[in-house]
Design a protein around this motif. Sequence first.
Motif, PDB file in Angstrom:
ATOM      1  N   LEU A  40      11.066   0.278  10.481  1.00 57.73           N
ATOM      2  CA  LEU A  40      11.154   0.884  11.805  1.00 57.73           C
ATOM      3  C   LEU A  40       9.842   0.661  12.536  1.00 57.73           C
ATOM      4  CD1 LEU A  40      12.654   4.362  10.806  1.00 57.73           C
ATOM      5  CD2 LEU A  40      13.876   2.210  11.178  1.00 57.73           C
ATOM      6  N   ARG A  41       9.858   0.907  13.852  1.00 63.28           N
ATOM      7  CA  ARG A  41       8.629   0.840  14.651  1.00 63.28           C
ATOM      8  C   ARG A  41       8.554   2.090  15.511  1.00 63.28           C
ATOM      9  NH1 ARG A  41       5.335  -3.150  17.250  1.00 63.28           N
ATOM     10  NH2 ARG A  41       3.524  -1.975  17.994  1.00 63.28           N
ATOM     11  N   ILE A  42       7.403   2.758  15.469  1.00 62.95           N
ATOM     12  CA  ILE A  42       7.158   3.913  16.324  1.00 62.95           C
ATOM     13  C   ILE A  42       5.951   3.623  17.204  1.00 62.95           C
ATOM     14  CG2 ILE A  42       8.195   5.574  14.750  1.00 62.95           C
ATOM     15  CD1 ILE A  42       5.412   6.314  13.767  1.00 62.95           C
ATOM     16  N   GLU A  43       5.915   4.259  18.368  1.00 63.08           N
ATOM     17  CA  GLU A  43       4.835   4.028  19.330  1.00 63.08           C
ATOM     18  C   GLU A  43       3.970   5.283  19.431  1.00 63.08           C
ATOM     19  OE1 GLU A  43       4.182   1.234  20.828  1.00 63.08           O
ATOM     20  OE2 GLU A  43       5.985   0.076  20.363  1.00 63.08           O
ATOM     21  N   LEU A  44       2.978   5.392  18.542  1.00 68.48           N
ATOM     22  CA  LEU A  44       2.036   6.510  18.555  1.00 68.48           C
ATOM     23  C   LEU A  44       0.647   5.998  18.191  1.00 68.48           C
ATOM     24  CD1 LEU A  44       3.993   9.389  16.725  1.00 68.48           C
ATOM     25  CD2 LEU A  44       3.456   9.269  19.167  1.00 68.48           C
ATOM     26  N   ASP A  45      -0.369   6.723  18.642  1.00 69.44           N
ATOM     27  CA  ASP A  45      -1.752   6.364  18.316  1.00 69.44           C
ATOM     28  C   ASP A  45      -2.249   7.197  17.132  1.00 69.44           C
ATOM     29  OD1 ASP A  45      -1.851   4.589  20.479  1.00 69.44           O
ATOM     30  OD2 ASP A  45      -2.428   6.203  21.857  1.00 69.44           O
ATOM     31  N   ASN A  46      -3.375   6.749  16.566  1.00 69.49           N
ATOM     32  CA  ASN A  46      -4.061   7.487  15.492  1.00 69.49           C
ATOM     33  C   ASN A  46      -3.114   7.849  14.350  1.00 69.49           C
ATOM     34  OD1 ASN A  46      -6.504   7.524  17.024  1.00 69.49           O
ATOM     35  ND2 ASN A  46      -5.676   9.240  18.217  1.00 69.49           N
ATOM     36  N   LEU A  47      -2.467   6.837  13.842  1.00 72.78           N
ATOM     37  CA  LEU A  47      -1.486   7.059  12.789  1.00 72.78           C
ATOM     38  C   LEU A  47      -2.145   7.089  11.406  1.00 72.78           C
ATOM     39  CD1 LEU A  47       1.328   4.684  14.057  1.00 72.78           C
ATOM     40  CD2 LEU A  47       1.402   7.174  13.999  1.00 72.78           C
ATOM     41  N   PRO A  48      -1.735   8.025  10.548  1.00 69.70           N
ATOM     42  CA  PRO A  48      -2.196   7.998   9.159  1.00 69.70           C
ATOM     43  C   PRO A  48      -1.467   6.882   8.417  1.00 69.70           C
ATOM     44  CG  PRO A  48      -0.616   9.767   9.463  1.00 69.70           C
ATOM     45  CD  PRO A  48      -0.838   9.165  10.827  1.00 69.70           C
ATOM     46  N   VAL A  49      -2.183   6.118   7.622  1.00 71.23           N
ATOM     47  CA  VAL A  49      -1.599   4.975   6.905  1.00 71.23           C
ATOM     48  C   VAL A  49      -1.681   5.237   5.403  1.00 71.23           C
ATOM     49  CG1 VAL A  49      -1.770   2.496   6.452  1.00 71.23           C
ATOM     50  CG2 VAL A  49      -2.199   3.385   8.762  1.00 71.23           C
ATOM     51  N   ILE A  50      -0.606   4.951   4.694  1.00 69.62           N
ATOM     52  CA  ILE A  50      -0.573   5.172   3.247  1.00 69.62           C
ATOM     53  C   ILE A  50      -1.581   4.252   2.549  1.00 69.62           C
ATOM     54  CG2 ILE A  50       1.216   3.445   2.743  1.00 69.62           C
ATOM     55  CD1 ILE A  50       1.445   6.867   1.199  1.00 69.62           C
ATOM     56  N   PRO A  51      -2.359   4.735   1.582  1.00 69.69           N
ATOM     57  CA  PRO A  51      -3.276   3.857   0.841  1.00 69.69           C
ATOM     58  C   PRO A  51      -2.490   2.779   0.082  1.00 69.69           C
ATOM     59  CG  PRO A  51      -3.860   6.160   0.497  1.00 69.69           C
ATOM     60  CD  PRO A  51      -2.540   6.151   1.204  1.00 69.69           C
ATOM     61  N   GLN A  52      -2.965   1.529   0.153  1.00 67.50           N
ATOM     62  CA  GLN A  52      -2.273   0.404  -0.475  1.00 67.50           C
ATOM     63  C   GLN A  52      -3.264  -0.505  -1.182  1.00 67.50           C
ATOM     64  OE1 GLN A  52       0.621  -1.418   2.458  1.00 67.50           O
ATOM     65  NE2 GLN A  52      -0.097   0.313   3.705  1.00 67.50           N
ATOM     66  N   ASP A  53      -2.801  -1.116  -2.267  1.00 70.43           N
ATOM     67  CA  ASP A  53      -3.582  -2.097  -3.008  1.00 70.43           C
ATOM     68  C   ASP A  53      -2.621  -3.199  -3.423  1.00 70.43           C
ATOM     69  OD1 ASP A  53      -5.074  -3.653  -4.697  1.00 70.43           O
ATOM     70  OD2 ASP A  53      -5.639  -2.045  -6.066  1.00 70.43           O
ATOM     71  N   GLN A  54      -2.762  -4.383  -2.811  1.00 70.69           N
ATOM     72  CA  GLN A  54      -1.803  -5.460  -3.050  1.00 70.69           C
ATOM     73  C   GLN A  54      -1.860  -5.992  -4.470  1.00 70.69           C
ATOM     74  OE1 GLN A  54      -0.420  -7.897  -0.234  1.00 70.69           O
ATOM     75  NE2 GLN A  54      -0.953  -6.635   1.495  1.00 70.69           N
ATOM     76  N   LYS A  55      -2.935  -5.716  -5.194  1.00 70.62           N
ATOM     77  CA  LYS A  55      -3.044  -6.180  -6.576  1.00 70.62           C
ATOM     78  C   LYS A  55      -2.483  -5.155  -7.575  1.00 70.62           C
ATOM     79  CE  LYS A  55      -7.163  -8.979  -5.673  1.00 70.62           C
ATOM     80  NZ  LYS A  55      -8.587  -9.209  -6.028  1.00 70.62           N
ATOM     81  N   LEU A  56      -2.101  -4.001  -7.067  1.00 67.65           N
ATOM     82  CA  LEU A  56      -1.664  -2.922  -7.947  1.00 67.65           C
ATOM     83  C   LEU A  56      -0.315  -3.259  -8.576  1.00 67.65           C
ATOM     84  CD1 LEU A  56      -1.969   0.830  -7.239  1.00 67.65           C
ATOM     85  CD2 LEU A  56       0.205  -0.069  -8.060  1.00 67.65           C
ATOM     86  N   ARG A  57      -0.214  -3.065  -9.891  1.00 67.50           N
ATOM     87  CA  ARG A  57       1.036  -3.229 -10.618  1.00 67.50           C
ATOM     88  C   ARG A  57       1.245  -1.999 -11.491  1.00 67.50           C
ATOM     89  NH1 ARG A  57       1.131  -6.328  -7.271  1.00 67.50           N
ATOM     90  NH2 ARG A  57       1.665  -8.557  -7.255  1.00 67.50           N
ATOM     91  N   SER A  58       2.472  -1.556 -11.587  1.00 67.37           N
ATOM     92  CA  SER A  58       2.775  -0.335 -12.324  1.00 67.37           C
ATOM     93  C   SER A  58       3.100  -0.645 -13.777  1.00 67.37           C
ATOM     94  CB  SER A  58       3.955   0.389 -11.680  1.00 67.37           C
ATOM     95  OG  SER A  58       3.637   0.761 -10.355  1.00 67.37           O
ATOM     96  N   ASN A  59       2.808   0.319 -14.638  1.00 70.11           N
ATOM     97  CA  ASN A  59       3.087   0.194 -16.061  1.00 70.11           C
ATOM     98  C   ASN A  59       3.918   1.372 -16.540  1.00 70.11           C
ATOM     99  OD1 ASN A  59       1.351  -2.183 -16.569  1.00 70.11           O
ATOM    100  ND2 ASN A  59      -0.299  -0.769 -16.048  1.00 70.11           N
ATOM    101  N   VAL A  60       4.700   1.144 -17.566  1.00 71.87           N
ATOM    102  CA  VAL A  60       5.461   2.228 -18.172  1.00 71.87           C
ATOM    103  C   VAL A  60       4.480   3.289 -18.676  1.00 71.87           C
ATOM    104  CG1 VAL A  60       6.980   2.850 -20.082  1.00 71.87           C
ATOM    105  CG2 VAL A  60       7.379   0.736 -18.804  1.00 71.87           C
TER     106      VAL A  60
END
Length: 350
Positions: free
Chosen positions: A136-156
Motif C-alpha cells: 500500500l501507499r500512504i501520504e504522511l510525513d515523519n513516518l516511523p519505519v520498521i528496523p530492517q537488516d537485509q542480511k538477517l536470516r532466521s533460525n529454528v
Amino acid sequence: MQQRSSSNWLSYLLRSIALGLVVAAVVIWAQPYISDWQAERTAPEQPMSFAKAVNRAAPAVVNIYSLAEVRGSYYNRRPNTVLRLGSGIIMDNVGHVLTAAHVVGNVSSIQVALQDGRQTSAQVIGSDPITDLAVLRIELDNLPVIPQDQKLRSNVGDVVLAIGNPLNLGQTITQGIISATGGRMGVINSHADLLQMDAVINEGASGGALVNSEGYLVGINNAQFRGPAGQGVEGIYFAVPYALAHEVMTKLIEEGEVVRGYLGVNTGDRPQTQQQPGILVTGVDPNSPAERAGLRAEDYIIEIAGEPIASSQEGLALISNTKPGTELQVRFIRGNEELTTTVTISKLRY
C-alpha cells in the motif's frame, strides 16, 4: 643505650602512623568501588524483557480497516458491505506499507491507522497472491519505519514477537519461537516458503510484523494452519520470511506485479532407487512448456540450464526467476536413459 631504644621506638611509631595514613587513603579511594560492588551483589536481578524490541518496532505497525462488498443471501440479493481487519508494516519513509494480500483484496476503500493517532486512506500499489503479500501507499510525513537488516536470516529456535491488531482490540504483542524455516510445511503453493512459529496470530493481526528480540523485522504474519476440516490448529502459525517479502515488495513497487516463470510440472520426492539428486516429475500440465518439450510423468530432472538440481524447491525457484520466453535446456532420466530437451519458459498465470 636508653637513647637508642627511644630512637627505635620513635621510628616504629612514625612508620605505623605512615602505614595507617596510606591504608586510610586507599580505603577512602576505593570506597565508591566497594559500594558499587556491594550494590551489585544486593540488587535484585532484572527480569527478561523485550520492551526495547517492542519500542523499536511497534510504532511502525499499523492497523488496516477496509470495506468490501459481499454477495447477498437468497432472500436478500443486495450486496452487503463488511469491514475487514488487518495489520501492516511501514517499510520506508515515503509511505510504502507491506501487508497480507487477503487483507486488502477486492475492497472498495482502505484506511490506515498509525499508533500515534494519525489516520489516512491508502491505495494498493500491487499484490501477489502467490506469497499473499500486498503493498500500500500512504501520504504522511515523519513516518516511523520498521528496523530492517537485509542480511538477517532466521533460525529454528529464534525468539520472535508478533505485532498486530487482533480482533480490533488494539495493538497486541504475542511471543513465541520459530519452529521451522525454509520448508513448505503443508502449504499448497511451493513458491512461498514460510516461517512456522507459535506466536499467536488472530483475525486482524494478519499482515503485521514478526520481529526478533532486537526489534528487527523477520517476517510478515500470514495465517494460522488449518486442519483437514478447516479448523484452526493451535500453536502452528506462518509468516512470509523478510528476505522473500522484501524481494516481492521491490518488484511490486517497481513493476506493479511479480512476474514468474512457468514450466508446468508437478513434483514429488526422490524415489529410493535414485541416488542422484534431482526432481521427480509426478505430472505435467496440459499445453504447458513441459508438455510441449516432451516431458512426462516419472521423468527425473537432474539439470536445468546447466545447473544441477538438488531439490524441487531449488528447481522451482530457478524456473520462477527465469524471464518468460527464455529457452532452457533440461537434462533428465527416463527409465535407464539420460535425455536432454529444450523448454521455452512461459509466464505463470494466477
